[in-house]
Design a protein around this motif. Structure first.
Motif, PDB file in Angstrom:
ATOM      1  N   LEU A   1       0.838  -1.216   0.000  1.00 14.29           N
ATOM      2  CA  LEU A   1       0.000   0.000   0.000  1.00 14.29           C
ATOM      3  C   LEU A   1       0.868   1.260   0.000  1.00 14.29           C
ATOM      4  CD1 LEU A   1      -2.790  -1.150   2.468  1.00 14.29           C
ATOM      5  CD2 LEU A   1      -3.095  -0.623   0.042  1.00 14.29           C
ATOM      6  N   LYS A   2       1.965   1.202   0.752  1.00 15.42           N
ATOM      7  CA  LYS A   2       2.872   2.347   0.819  1.00 15.42           C
ATOM      8  C   LYS A   2       3.409   2.659  -0.578  1.00 15.42           C
ATOM      9  CE  LYS A   2       4.981   2.243   4.766  1.00 15.42           C
ATOM     10  NZ  LYS A   2       5.883   1.518   5.660  1.00 15.42           N
ATOM     11  N   ARG A   3       3.843   1.595  -1.273  1.00 16.14           N
ATOM     12  CA  ARG A   3       4.370   1.773  -2.635  1.00 16.14           C
ATOM     13  C   ARG A   3       3.299   2.320  -3.568  1.00 16.14           C
ATOM     14  NH1 ARG A   3       7.639  -2.747  -1.940  1.00 16.14           N
ATOM     15  NH2 ARG A   3       5.915  -4.166  -2.377  1.00 16.14           N
ATOM     16  N   ALA A   4       2.101   1.726  -3.480  1.00 17.26           N
ATOM     17  CA  ALA A   4       1.046   2.108  -4.424  1.00 17.26           C
ATOM     18  C   ALA A   4       0.527   3.520  -4.143  1.00 17.26           C
ATOM     19  CB  ALA A   4      -0.096   1.102  -4.352  1.00 17.26           C
ATOM     20  N   ARG A   5       0.411   3.852  -2.862  1.00 17.72           N
ATOM     21  CA  ARG A   5      -0.242   5.116  -2.496  1.00 17.72           C
ATOM     22  C   ARG A   5       0.724   6.299  -2.452  1.00 17.72           C
ATOM     23  NH1 ARG A   5      -5.351   6.667  -0.560  1.00 17.72           N
ATOM     24  NH2 ARG A   5      -5.229   7.089  -2.766  1.00 17.72           N
ATOM     25  N   LYS A   6       2.006   5.972  -2.436  1.00 16.58           N
ATOM     26  CA  LYS A   6       3.043   7.005  -2.270  1.00 16.58           C
ATOM     27  C   LYS A   6       2.748   7.791  -0.995  1.00 16.58           C
ATOM     28  CE  LYS A   6       4.456   6.636  -6.927  1.00 16.58           C
ATOM     29  NZ  LYS A   6       3.372   5.908  -7.607  1.00 16.58           N
ATOM     30  N   SER A   7       2.478   9.099  -1.090  1.00 17.26           N
ATOM     31  CA  SER A   7       2.281   9.796   0.193  1.00 17.26           C
ATOM     32  C   SER A   7       0.807   9.922   0.565  1.00 17.26           C
ATOM     33  CB  SER A   7       2.942  11.164   0.122  1.00 17.26           C
ATOM     34  OG  SER A   7       2.431  11.826  -1.007  1.00 17.26           O
ATOM     35  N   LYS A   8      -0.057   9.295  -0.236  1.00 12.52           N
ATOM     36  CA  LYS A   8      -1.494   9.440   0.066  1.00 12.52           C
ATOM     37  C   LYS A   8      -1.896   8.526   1.231  1.00 12.52           C
ATOM     38  CE  LYS A   8      -1.863   9.350  -4.394  1.00 12.52           C
ATOM     39  NZ  LYS A   8      -2.349   8.842  -5.638  1.00 12.52           N
ATOM     40  N   PRO A   9      -2.926   8.930   1.984  1.00 17.17           N
ATOM     41  CA  PRO A   9      -3.228   8.194   3.216  1.00 17.17           C
ATOM     42  C   PRO A   9      -3.951   6.865   2.985  1.00 17.17           C
ATOM     43  CG  PRO A   9      -4.763  10.019   2.937  1.00 17.17           C
ATOM     44  CD  PRO A   9      -3.783  10.119   1.810  1.00 17.17           C
ATOM     45  N   TYR A  10      -3.651   5.915   3.863  1.00 18.26           N
ATOM     46  CA  TYR A  10      -4.367   4.639   3.862  1.00 18.26           C
ATOM     47  C   TYR A  10      -4.376   4.108   5.286  1.00 18.26           C
ATOM     48  CZ  TYR A  10       0.231   2.418   4.144  1.00 18.26           C
ATOM     49  OH  TYR A  10       1.484   2.044   4.557  1.00 18.26           O
ATOM     50  N   LEU A  11      -5.304   3.197   5.553  1.00 16.67           N
ATOM     51  CA  LEU A  11      -5.355   2.574   6.877  1.00 16.67           C
ATOM     52  C   LEU A  11      -5.792   1.123   6.733  1.00 16.67           C
ATOM     53  CD1 LEU A  11      -5.118   2.996   9.981  1.00 16.67           C
ATOM     54  CD2 LEU A  11      -7.558   3.578   9.980  1.00 16.67           C
ATOM     55  N   ILE A  12      -4.985   0.230   7.306  1.00 15.78           N
ATOM     56  CA  ILE A  12      -5.342  -1.190   7.328  1.00 15.78           C
ATOM     57  C   ILE A  12      -6.160  -1.424   8.587  1.00 15.78           C
ATOM     58  CG2 ILE A  12      -4.440  -3.551   7.489  1.00 15.78           C
ATOM     59  CD1 ILE A  12      -1.843  -2.510   6.153  1.00 15.78           C
ATOM     60  N   CYS A  13      -7.449  -1.712   8.413  1.00 14.73           N
ATOM     61  CA  CYS A  13      -8.302  -1.998   9.577  1.00 14.73           C
ATOM     62  C   CYS A  13      -8.467  -3.511   9.660  1.00 14.73           C
ATOM     63  CB  CYS A  13      -9.663  -1.315   9.430  1.00 14.73           C
ATOM     64  SG  CYS A  13      -9.543   0.474   9.513  1.00 14.73           S
ATOM     65  N   TYR A  14      -7.661  -4.131  10.486  1.00 16.70           N
ATOM     66  CA  TYR A  14      -7.686  -5.591  10.599  1.00 16.70           C
ATOM     67  C   TYR A  14      -9.072  -6.063  11.050  1.00 16.70           C
ATOM     68  CZ  TYR A  14      -7.074 -10.138  12.782  1.00 16.70           C
ATOM     69  OH  TYR A  14      -7.249 -11.446  13.139  1.00 16.70           O
ATOM     70  N   ALA A  15      -9.648  -7.012  10.338  1.00 13.51           N
ATOM     71  CA  ALA A  15     -10.977  -7.540  10.692  1.00 13.51           C
ATOM     72  C   ALA A  15     -10.830  -8.481  11.895  1.00 13.51           C
ATOM     73  CB  ALA A  15     -11.597  -8.269   9.504  1.00 13.51           C
ATOM     74  N   VAL A  16     -11.192  -7.953  13.043  1.00 13.74           N
ATOM     75  CA  VAL A  16     -10.954  -8.633  14.320  1.00 13.74           C
ATOM     76  C   VAL A  16     -11.572 -10.025  14.363  1.00 13.74           C
ATOM     77  CG1 VAL A  16     -11.465  -8.469  16.801  1.00 13.74           C
ATOM     78  CG2 VAL A  16     -10.695  -6.447  15.545  1.00 13.74           C
ATOM     79  N   LYS A  17     -12.697 -10.194  13.669  1.00 18.07           N
ATOM     80  CA  LYS A  17     -13.400 -11.471  13.724  1.00 18.07           C
ATOM     81  C   LYS A  17     -12.535 -12.652  13.285  1.00 18.07           C
ATOM     82  CE  LYS A  17     -16.589 -10.295  10.550  1.00 18.07           C
ATOM     83  NZ  LYS A  17     -16.061  -9.094   9.867  1.00 18.07           N
ATOM     84  N   ALA A  18     -11.525 -12.405  12.447  1.00 13.20           N
ATOM     85  CA  ALA A  18     -10.727 -13.514  11.911  1.00 13.20           C
ATOM     86  C   ALA A  18      -9.907 -14.205  13.002  1.00 13.20           C
ATOM     87  CB  ALA A  18      -9.808 -13.013  10.799  1.00 13.20           C
ATOM     88  N   ASN A  19      -9.381 -13.421  13.916  1.00 15.93           N
ATOM     89  CA  ASN A  19      -8.629 -13.962  15.055  1.00 15.93           C
ATOM     90  C   ASN A  19      -8.543 -12.835  16.070  1.00 15.93           C
ATOM     91  OD1 ASN A  19      -6.648 -14.664  16.961  1.00 15.93           O
ATOM     92  ND2 ASN A  19      -5.588 -15.993  15.505  1.00 15.93           N
ATOM     93  N   SER A  20      -9.283 -12.969  17.153  1.00 19.83           N
ATOM     94  CA  SER A  20      -9.417 -11.829  18.066  1.00 19.83           C
ATOM     95  C   SER A  20      -8.620 -11.990  19.341  1.00 19.83           C
ATOM     96  CB  SER A  20     -10.904 -11.600  18.381  1.00 19.83           C
ATOM     97  OG  SER A  20     -11.461 -12.764  18.940  1.00 19.83           O
ATOM     98  N   ASN A  21      -7.682 -12.940  19.363  1.00 19.37           N
ATOM     99  CA  ASN A  21      -6.858 -13.083  20.569  1.00 19.37           C
ATOM    100  C   ASN A  21      -6.116 -11.772  20.841  1.00 19.37           C
ATOM    101  OD1 ASN A  21      -4.256 -13.725  22.097  1.00 19.37           O
ATOM    102  ND2 ASN A  21      -5.474 -15.584  22.358  1.00 19.37           N
ATOM    103  N   LEU A  22      -6.068 -11.376  22.112  1.00 20.23           N
ATOM    104  CA  LEU A  22      -5.446 -10.092  22.477  1.00 20.23           C
ATOM    105  C   LEU A  22      -3.996 -10.016  22.008  1.00 20.23           C
ATOM    106  CD1 LEU A  22      -6.695  -9.189  26.076  1.00 20.23           C
ATOM    107  CD2 LEU A  22      -7.817  -8.854  23.881  1.00 20.23           C
ATOM    108  N   ALA A  23      -3.296 -11.152  22.034  1.00 15.49           N
ATOM    109  CA  ALA A  23      -1.882 -11.150  21.627  1.00 15.49           C
ATOM    110  C   ALA A  23      -1.765 -10.785  20.145  1.00 15.49           C
ATOM    111  CB  ALA A  23      -1.256 -12.524  21.890  1.00 15.49           C
ATOM    112  N   VAL A  24      -2.687 -11.307  19.339  1.00 14.35           N
ATOM    113  CA  VAL A  24      -2.673 -11.010  17.901  1.00 14.35           C
ATOM    114  C   VAL A  24      -3.032  -9.540  17.681  1.00 14.35           C
ATOM    115  CG1 VAL A  24      -3.835 -11.533  15.705  1.00 14.35           C
ATOM    116  CG2 VAL A  24      -3.210 -13.402  17.268  1.00 14.35           C
ATOM    117  N   LEU A  25      -4.083  -9.081  18.355  1.00 18.26           N
ATOM    118  CA  LEU A  25      -4.508  -7.676  18.196  1.00 18.26           C
ATOM    119  C   LEU A  25      -3.393  -6.733  18.634  1.00 18.26           C
ATOM    120  CD1 LEU A  25      -8.190  -7.824  19.545  1.00 18.26           C
ATOM    121  CD2 LEU A  25      -7.366  -8.150  17.204  1.00 18.26           C
ATOM    122  N   ASN A  26      -2.718  -7.107  19.714  1.00 16.52           N
ATOM    123  CA  ASN A  26      -1.654  -6.259  20.240  1.00 16.52           C
ATOM    124  C   ASN A  26      -0.511  -6.104  19.233  1.00 16.52           C
ATOM    125  OD1 ASN A  26       1.180  -6.517  21.974  1.00 16.52           O
ATOM    126  ND2 ASN A  26      -0.234  -4.945  22.702  1.00 16.52           N
TER     127      ASN A  26
END
Ligand code: LLP
Length: 430
Positions: A55-80
């Motif tokens: 995404l960094k390469r594709a977007r260059k300086s334009k903004p993006y945000l990866i919102c991890y879909a918590v439902k896939a694996n919601s263990n606190l260690a993974v989220l952390n």
């Protein structure tokens, strides 16, 4: 090595025994027992970095945000781990929001999806100050407006539109077609946005969709993105500014050797969709990936209880079952199964790998060739997404432990449930 084993380079086989990072899985079984979900911190970080860099390469300086879909694996260690890497989160319940907060996630990077948000969930999210709501219907929009007004808060909203694109995946995980329960119909989108623009305490933030999961071809995702871009253009020309655009999650993983979506090409194609017609669109790009960040970063470790030959079939009865990993039973999903114990001189035979649950559907894998003995360990691969989170206590089976490997360290991410906990909240009548 089969594809899921190879993907993030964290597995290796020494003397026929399976390791994850610098830990032999036999050591995990010895310390924590089985069945146990085992995740690799290095693989989780690598999966995140692969998408982030693309995404960094594709977007260059334009903004993006990866919102991890918590439902896939919601263990606190993974989220952390994802929170530390700068991720945002896509949640579908107040419970998931609480997990994100407990794991150190930033509320201002949380988007709230799902079609049945309760008043309490909406109020909690507004009080915490999340980034925004993905709204799935007019009544929900009105409810969010009412709750925000009562609380004196402004709710930022995107409509989850239903682009009517066929994701060509399993019907249970396909969500972008007209007759699905999800989202607002594409041809009602403009009028619903117009309604949103008149409601008190609502601020329109973006456009959103999610067409399904485990897609192995990017074209439906890109078709949906194209529709979102044209919707955003139409809204903006009608005086409704759009700050972000989100084509959801859905990028599939290799469960065996099947081809998958090239992440760099996907990121580039999303960027191209944003400049279609030579137009400059400055909005933020959001993604809601679940499986691609966790699926191939974990496995389910189990022990063979019995080798059971019968006249028509040989069975390996293992101590993991459909209550631990329901994907094979529910979606006829394929998970590779490999030996995790040191190699023996046992001959390889064809087995159905089954669990002890009293259901014929309790089959983890059919016709697998394994050199297996009673007491040996097997690893069911690609179990990092939609594994533990979908597990249940059916047959009064305690849910498995979860551990995270980090180099040579083994971190207990979740204790195995105890049988007495399973019915401690139940009461016999007086
Ligand atoms: N965003 C929304 C609104 C979703 O509903 C989902 C998944 C995602 C993002 C993440 O999708 P992913 O990137 O993981 O494909 N239990 C099924 C998968 C259900 C997916 C539900 N929604 C399975 O085991 O295959």
């Amino acid at each position: 090595m089969s594809a899921p084993l190879d993907i993030f380079g964290v597995h290796r086989v020494a003397n026929g025994a399976l390791w994850m990072e610098d830990v032999a899985l036999s050591e995990v079984a010895h310390t924590f027992g089985t069945p146990t979900f085992v995740y690799s911190r290095a693989a989780l970080s690598a999966a995140y970095a692969r998408l982030d860099n693309a995404l960094k390469r594709a977007r260059k300086s334009k903004p993006y945000l990866i919102c991890y879909a918590v439902k896939a694996n919601s263990n606190l260690a993974v989220l952390n781990i994802f929170a530390k890497l700068g991720a945002g989160f896509d949640i579908v319940s107040g419970g998931e929001l609480r997990r994100v907060l407990a794991a150190g996630g930033a509320p201002e990077k949380v988007v709230f999806s799902g079609l049945g948000k309760t008043r309490d969930e909406i109020a909690f999210a507004l009080q915490i100050g999340i980034k925004g709501f993905n709204v799935e219907s007019e009544p929900e929009l009105k409810r969010i407006s009412a709750v925000a007004t009562e609380l004196g808060k402004i709710a930022r909203v995107s409509l989850r539109v239903n682009p009517d694109v066929d994701a060509k995946t399993h019907p249970y995980i396909s969500t972008g077609l007209k007759n699905n329960k999800f989202g607002v119909a594409f041809d009602r989108a403009i009028s619903t946005y117009q309604l949103a623009s008149t409601l008190p305490n609502i601020e329109i933030a973006g456009v959103d969709c999610h067409i399904g999961s485990q897609l192995t071809d990017a074209s439906p995702l890109l078709e949906a993105m194209g529709r979102l871009v044209s919707l955003a253009d139409e809204l903006e020309s009608g005086g409704i500014p759009i700050h972000h655009i989100c084509p959801g999650g859905g990028v599939g993983i290799a469960y065996a050797d099947e081809p998958t979506i090239d992440i760099d090409a996907y990121a580039t194609a999303l960027e191209q969709a944003l400049s279609i017609g030579g137009k400059k669109r400055e909005m933020e790009l959001l993604l809601e990936p679940g499986r691609m960040l966790t699926g191939n970063t974990g496995l389910l470790l189990a022990k063979i209880e019995y080798v059971k030959p019968t006249e028509s079939k040989n069975f390996l009865v293992i101590d993991a079952a459909m209550n631990d990993l329901i994907r094979p039973s529910l979606y006829q999903a394929h998970h590779e199964i490999v030996m995790a114990s040191a190699a023996s001189d046992e001959v390889a035979r064809v087995y159905d790998v089954v669990g002890p649950v009293c259901e014929s559907a309790d089959v983890l894998g059919r016709d697998r060739v394994l050199a297996a003995r009673e007491g040996d360990l097997v690893a069911i691969l690609s179990a990092g997404a939609y594994g533990f989170v979908m597990s249940s206590n059916y047959n009064t089976r305690p849910r498995a432990a979860e551990v995270m490997i980090d180099g040579a360290n083994v971190h207990l991410a979740r204790e195995r449930e105890r049988v007495d906990e399973l019915f401690s909240a139940e009461h016999v009548p007086v």
